[in-house]
Design an enzyme around this catalytic site. Structure first.
Site, PDB file in Angstrom:
ATOM      1  N   ARG A 193       2.187  -2.116   2.958  1.00 34.86           N
ATOM      2  CA  ARG A 193       2.204  -2.022   1.487  1.00 34.86           C
ATOM      3  C   ARG A 193       2.670  -0.648   1.019  1.00 34.86           C
ATOM      4  O   ARG A 193       3.582  -0.539   0.202  1.00 34.86           O
ATOM      5  CB  ARG A 193       0.797  -2.320   0.933  1.00 34.86           C
ATOM      6  CG  ARG A 193       0.378  -3.773   1.042  1.00 34.86           C
ATOM      7  CD  ARG A 193      -1.064  -3.925   0.655  1.00 34.86           C
ATOM      8  NE  ARG A 193      -1.918  -3.289   1.634  1.00 34.86           N
ATOM      9  CZ  ARG A 193      -2.600  -3.940   2.574  1.00 34.86           C
ATOM     10  NH1 ARG A 193      -2.566  -5.240   2.621  1.00 34.86           N
ATOM     11  NH2 ARG A 193      -3.337  -3.291   3.447  1.00 34.86           N
ATOM     12  N   ASP A 212       7.794  -0.232  12.872  1.00 32.05           N
ATOM     13  CA  ASP A 212       6.572  -1.016  12.700  1.00 32.05           C
ATOM     14  C   ASP A 212       6.643  -2.176  13.678  1.00 32.05           C
ATOM     15  O   ASP A 212       7.389  -3.144  13.457  1.00 32.05           O
ATOM     16  CB  ASP A 212       6.464  -1.520  11.250  1.00 32.05           C
ATOM     17  CG  ASP A 212       5.089  -2.104  10.934  1.00 32.05           C
ATOM     18  OD1 ASP A 212       4.540  -2.806  11.802  1.00 32.05           O
ATOM     19  OD2 ASP A 212       4.583  -1.861   9.826  1.00 32.05           O
ATOM     20  N   ARG A 224      -4.133   8.733   7.763  1.00 27.13           N
ATOM     21  CA  ARG A 224      -5.402   9.271   8.270  1.00 27.13           C
ATOM     22  C   ARG A 224      -5.085  10.439   9.191  1.00 27.13           C
ATOM     23  O   ARG A 224      -4.123  10.380   9.964  1.00 27.13           O
ATOM     24  CB  ARG A 224      -6.181   8.213   9.065  1.00 27.13           C
ATOM     25  CG  ARG A 224      -6.815   7.124   8.236  1.00 27.13           C
ATOM     26  CD  ARG A 224      -7.987   7.617   7.381  1.00 27.13           C
ATOM     27  NE  ARG A 224      -8.559   6.550   6.594  1.00 27.13           N
ATOM     28  CZ  ARG A 224      -8.235   6.226   5.336  1.00 27.13           C
ATOM     29  NH1 ARG A 224      -7.320   6.942   4.691  1.00 27.13           N
ATOM     30  NH2 ARG A 224      -8.828   5.229   4.716  1.00 27.13           N
ATOM     31  N   ASP A 249      -2.343  14.851   3.110  1.00 25.34           N
ATOM     32  CA  ASP A 249      -3.414  14.445   2.192  1.00 25.34           C
ATOM     33  C   ASP A 249      -4.677  14.110   2.980  1.00 25.34           C
ATOM     34  O   ASP A 249      -5.741  13.937   2.405  1.00 25.34           O
ATOM     35  CB  ASP A 249      -2.955  13.218   1.383  1.00 25.34           C
ATOM     36  CG  ASP A 249      -3.948  12.846   0.293  1.00 25.34           C
ATOM     37  OD1 ASP A 249      -4.397  13.761  -0.443  1.00 25.34           O
ATOM     38  OD2 ASP A 249      -4.294  11.648   0.157  1.00 25.34           O
ATOM     39  N   GLU A 260     -12.062  17.521   9.427  1.00 25.77           N
ATOM     40  CA  GLU A 260     -12.854  18.686   8.987  1.00 25.77           C
ATOM     41  C   GLU A 260     -12.469  19.902   9.825  1.00 25.77           C
ATOM     42  O   GLU A 260     -12.389  21.015   9.345  1.00 25.77           O
ATOM     43  CB  GLU A 260     -14.345  18.411   9.221  1.00 25.77           C
ATOM     44  CG  GLU A 260     -14.967  17.505   8.184  1.00 25.77           C
ATOM     45  CD  GLU A 260     -15.100  18.188   6.846  1.00 25.77           C
ATOM     46  OE1 GLU A 260     -15.607  19.321   6.802  1.00 25.77           O
ATOM     47  OE2 GLU A 260     -14.665  17.584   5.836  1.00 25.77           O
ATOM     48  N   HIS A 279      -7.295  14.479   0.046  1.00 21.93           N
ATOM     49  CA  HIS A 279      -7.428  13.009   0.093  1.00 21.93           C
ATOM     50  C   HIS A 279      -7.434  12.420  -1.323  1.00 21.93           C
ATOM     51  O   HIS A 279      -8.383  11.748  -1.729  1.00 21.93           O
ATOM     52  CB  HIS A 279      -8.703  12.610   0.859  1.00 21.93           C
ATOM     53  CG  HIS A 279      -8.641  11.215   1.392  1.00 21.93           C
ATOM     54  ND1 HIS A 279      -9.406  10.769   2.437  1.00 21.93           N
ATOM     55  CD2 HIS A 279      -7.893  10.132   1.010  1.00 21.93           C
ATOM     56  CE1 HIS A 279      -9.154   9.497   2.681  1.00 21.93           C
ATOM     57  NE2 HIS A 279      -8.228   9.094   1.826  1.00 21.93           N
ATOM     58  N   ILE A 280      -6.340  12.692  -2.036  1.00 20.04           N
ATOM     59  CA  ILE A 280      -6.261  12.227  -3.428  1.00 20.04           C
ATOM     60  C   ILE A 280      -5.273  11.076  -3.590  1.00 20.04           C
ATOM     61  O   ILE A 280      -4.871  10.745  -4.707  1.00 20.04           O
ATOM     62  CB  ILE A 280      -5.864  13.380  -4.401  1.00 20.04           C
ATOM     63  CG1 ILE A 280      -4.562  14.050  -3.929  1.00 20.04           C
ATOM     64  CG2 ILE A 280      -6.995  14.376  -4.546  1.00 20.04           C
ATOM     65  CD1 ILE A 280      -3.896  14.891  -4.982  1.00 20.04           C
ATOM     66  N   ALA A 285      -5.369   7.904  -3.639  1.00 25.45           N
ATOM     67  CA  ALA A 285      -5.688   6.808  -4.571  1.00 25.45           C
ATOM     68  C   ALA A 285      -6.309   7.327  -5.868  1.00 25.45           C
ATOM     69  O   ALA A 285      -6.778   6.545  -6.689  1.00 25.45           O
ATOM     70  CB  ALA A 285      -6.643   5.836  -3.893  1.00 25.45           C
TER      71      ALA A 285
HETATM   72  P1  NAD Z   1      -0.863  -1.988   5.510  1.00 26.60           P
HETATM   73  O1  NAD Z   1      -1.796  -2.687   6.429  1.00 26.60           O
HETATM   74  O2  NAD Z   1      -0.233  -2.751   4.406  1.00 26.60           O
HETATM   75  O3  NAD Z   1       0.313  -1.276   6.340  1.00 26.60           O
HETATM   76  C1  NAD Z   1       0.124  -0.647   7.561  1.00 26.60           C
HETATM   77  C2  NAD Z   1       1.339  -0.956   8.413  1.00 26.60           C
HETATM   78  O4  NAD Z   1       1.248  -0.203   9.621  1.00 26.60           O
HETATM   79  C3  NAD Z   1       1.414  -2.440   8.819  1.00 26.60           C
HETATM   80  O5  NAD Z   1       2.657  -3.006   8.421  1.00 26.60           O
HETATM   81  C4  NAD Z   1       1.263  -2.428  10.328  1.00 26.60           C
HETATM   82  O6  NAD Z   1       2.034  -3.423  10.969  1.00 26.60           O
HETATM   83  C5  NAD Z   1       1.784  -1.019  10.652  1.00 26.60           C
HETATM   84  N1  NAD Z   1       1.366  -0.522  11.957  1.00 26.60           N
HETATM   85  C6  NAD Z   1       0.208  -0.733  12.623  1.00 26.60           C
HETATM   86  N2  NAD Z   1       0.225  -0.104  13.806  1.00 26.60           N
HETATM   87  C7  NAD Z   1       1.423   0.525  13.886  1.00 26.60           C
HETATM   88  C8  NAD Z   1       2.037   1.354  14.868  1.00 26.60           C
HETATM   89  N3  NAD Z   1       1.442   1.641  16.022  1.00 26.60           N
HETATM   90  N4  NAD Z   1       3.274   1.841  14.607  1.00 26.60           N
HETATM   91  C9  NAD Z   1       3.910   1.556  13.454  1.00 26.60           C
HETATM   92  N5  NAD Z   1       3.387   0.754  12.501  1.00 26.60           N
HETATM   93  C10 NAD Z   1       2.158   0.268  12.706  1.00 26.60           C
HETATM   94  O7  NAD Z   1      -1.690  -0.764   4.940  1.00 26.60           O
HETATM   95  P2  NAD Z   1      -1.339   0.134   3.647  1.00 26.60           P
HETATM   96  O8  NAD Z   1      -1.987  -0.453   2.458  1.00 26.60           O
HETATM   97  O9  NAD Z   1       0.129   0.401   3.627  1.00 26.60           O
HETATM   98  O10 NAD Z   1      -2.138   1.457   4.016  1.00 26.60           O
HETATM   99  C11 NAD Z   1      -1.811   2.214   5.170  1.00 26.60           C
HETATM  100  C12 NAD Z   1      -2.884   3.260   5.424  1.00 26.60           C
HETATM  101  O11 NAD Z   1      -2.851   4.260   4.401  1.00 26.60           O
HETATM  102  C13 NAD Z   1      -4.322   2.718   5.349  1.00 26.60           C
HETATM  103  O12 NAD Z   1      -4.731   2.123   6.558  1.00 26.60           O
HETATM  104  C14 NAD Z   1      -5.123   3.962   5.033  1.00 26.60           C
HETATM  105  O13 NAD Z   1      -5.554   4.568   6.216  1.00 26.60           O
HETATM  106  C15 NAD Z   1      -4.118   4.874   4.329  1.00 26.60           C
HETATM  107  N6  NAD Z   1      -4.464   5.094   2.913  1.00 26.60           N
HETATM  108  C16 NAD Z   1      -4.646   6.375   2.490  1.00 26.60           C
HETATM  109  C17 NAD Z   1      -4.972   6.627   1.169  1.00 26.60           C
HETATM  110  C18 NAD Z   1      -5.124   8.036   0.674  1.00 26.60           C
HETATM  111  O14 NAD Z   1      -5.893   8.260  -0.241  1.00 26.60           O
HETATM  112  N7  NAD Z   1      -4.399   8.995   1.214  1.00 26.60           N
HETATM  113  C19 NAD Z   1      -5.146   5.554   0.278  1.00 26.60           C
HETATM  114  C20 NAD Z   1      -4.941   4.259   0.732  1.00 26.60           C
HETATM  115  C21 NAD Z   1      -4.597   4.040   2.071  1.00 26.60           C
END
Ligand code: NAD
Length: 293
Positions: A140, A160, A216, A240, A244, A263-264, A266
Site C-alpha cells: 500500500r 517485492d 521499521r 522515521d 532506542e 515516527h510521525i 501516520a
Molecule cells: P503492505 O502489507 O501493504 O506492504 C508491504 C509489502 O512488503 C507487501 O507488498 C509485501 O509483499 C512486501 N514484502 C514483504 N516482505 C518483503 C521482502 N522481504 N522484500 C520485499 N518486499 C517484501 O504494508 P504497508 O501498508 O505498505 O506498510 C508497510 C510497513 O510500513 C508496515 O508494515 C509498517 O511497519 C510501516 N508503517 C510505518 C508507519 C510510520 O508511521 N512510519 C505507518 C504505517 C506503516
C-alpha cells in the site's frame, strides 16, 4: 463491553466509543474485552494471560510487530484487526518529504538561517527528477510512494517477492541496490525482513546513495548504516523509525547527513481521523458479530 484504549488515538473516536462502551484505564487489562493499541503497547504472552476476557485486539495503523505472539492469540481465540489503508498516503507523503529535504539540504539550510548564517553557495542540492528510486516492498505505502515519485520524474525500480504483476519495473533486491540513487523501505518487520539491509547489502549499494526508512528500524542493521554514513558510502539517510539504541548513539547526533523524524508517518489530521473512524467501525461490527453468536 469493556474497551481498553492502550495508546493514544483520535479524540473524536474516543468520544464516540465512550457513548456506547465502558472505556477502561491503562492497567485494567484483566477486565478488557477489546484492546486498542498503536505501536507502543507490546502484546506478548504475559499480556494475553493477564487479559482473561480479551476477545479482539485492534491495532490502530499498520504493522503487527508489537503483537508479539499472534499464534498464541489465535490459539486463545483472540481476533486481531488493524486499519491498514488509513495511513498509506500520510506515510508516502512523509517519505517524499524526507527525499526533498535531503535533496535540497532543507534541514541544514533552515538551521543555518535560524543562526543567521546564509551559506548559499555551499548548499547545492540535487534534483529528484531523473534519479532512480528503489522501493523495497511495493504494498500500500510503496505504491503510493511510487505514484508520487513518478510525478517527480523519478525512475522507479521495485523489489517485492510477493508481487508477480505490477506496472512498475520489478527487480531482485541485489539489482535494486546496485542501481538505485535513493532506496526507500516499505516492508513489514518480520523474521524474513529483520536486517534485510545488512553488511552484504550495503556493499552492493551505489556510492553516495540515499536511504529512506519509514517502515521499521530493525529492517536495517543500524550499526552498518552508521558505518556507511560515516564512510560516505551512504551520503544521507532519512529515518522515521529506528531503535532506542540508535537514538542513544551519541555519534549519530553529531552527523549532519541524517534526518530523524520521531515516527510521525501516520501523524496527520486526516490519517488520525481515518484511523479513528475505522476503529469505531471495527469495534461496532465486532459487537454486532458477538451478539449474534
Ligand atoms: P503492505 O502489507 O501493504 O506492504 C508491504 C509489502 O512488503 C507487501 O507488498 C509485501 O509483499 C512486501 N514484502 C514483504 N516482505 C518483503 C521482502 N522481504 N522484500 C520485499 N518486499 C517484501 O504494508 P504497508 O501498508 O505498505 O506498510 C508497510 C510497513 O510500513 C508496515 O508494515 C509498517 O511497519 C510501516 N508503517 C510505518 C508507519 C510510520 O508511521 N512510519 C505507518 C504505517 C506503516
Amino acid at each position: 463491553m469493556n474497551i481498553l484504549i492502550s495508546d493514544p488515538i483520535d479524540e473524536q473516536a474516543v468520544r464516540e466509543l465512550k457513548k456506547f462502551f465502558n472505556v477502561l484505564r491503562k492497567g485494567e487489562e484483566a477486565k478488557a474485552d477489546i484492546v486498542i493499541v498503536r505501536s507502543r503497547t507490546v502484546i506478548d504472552r504475559a499480556y494475553v494471560n493477564k487479559a482473561k476476557n480479551l476477545k479482539i485486539i485492534i491495532r490502530a495503523g499498520v504493522g503487527l510487530d508489537n503483537i508479539r505472539d499472534i499464534e498464541y492469540c489465535r490459539k486463545k481465540g483472540i481476533k486481531i484487526e488493524h486499519t491498514p489503508e488509513a495511513s498509506s498516503v500520510a506515510v508516502a507523503e512523509l517519505t517524499l518529504g524526507h527525499m526533498i529535504a535531503i535533496a535540497r539540504t532543507i534541514p541544514v539550510t533552515a538551521e543555518g538561517r535560524r543562526k543567521c548564517k546564509w551559506p548559499r553557495e555551499d548548499l547545492v542540492g540535487f534534483e529528484l527528477c531523473g534519479k532512480t528510486l528503489g522501493i523495497i516492498g511495493l504494498g500500500r505505502i510503496g505504491k503510493e510512494v511510487a505514484k508520487r515519485a513518478e510525478s517527480f520524474g523519478m525512475i522507479i525500480l521495485a523489489c517485492d517477492p510477493y508481487i508477480t504483476n505490477s506496472k512498475h519495473k520489478m527487480v531482485k533486491l541485489q539489482n535494486l541496490l546496485k542501481q538505485s540513487d535513493i532506496i526507500s523501505l516499505h516492508v513489514p518487520l518480520n523474521e524474513k525482513t529483520r536486517c534485510l539491509l545488512d553488511k552484504k547489502e550495503f556493499r552492493m549499494m551505489k556510492k553516495g546513495s540515499v536511504i529512506i526508512n519509514t517502515s521499521r528500524g530493525d529492517v536495517i542493521n543500524e550499526d552498518e548504516l552508521i558505518r556507511n554514513l560515516k564512510s560516505g558510502k551512504i551520503s544521507f539517510a532519512g529515518l522515521d523509525v529506528y531503535s532506542e539504541r540508535l537514538i542513544k548513539n551519541s555519534s549519530l547526533k553529531k552527523m549532519d547527513n541524517v534526518i530523524l523524524t520521531p515516527h510521525i508517518g501516520a501523524q496527520t489530521i486526516e490519517a488520525k481521523e481515518r484511523i479513528g473512524k475505522a476503529i469505531v467501525e471495527k469495534v461496532k461490527n465486532f459487537q454486532k458479530e458477538f451478539e449474534r453468536k
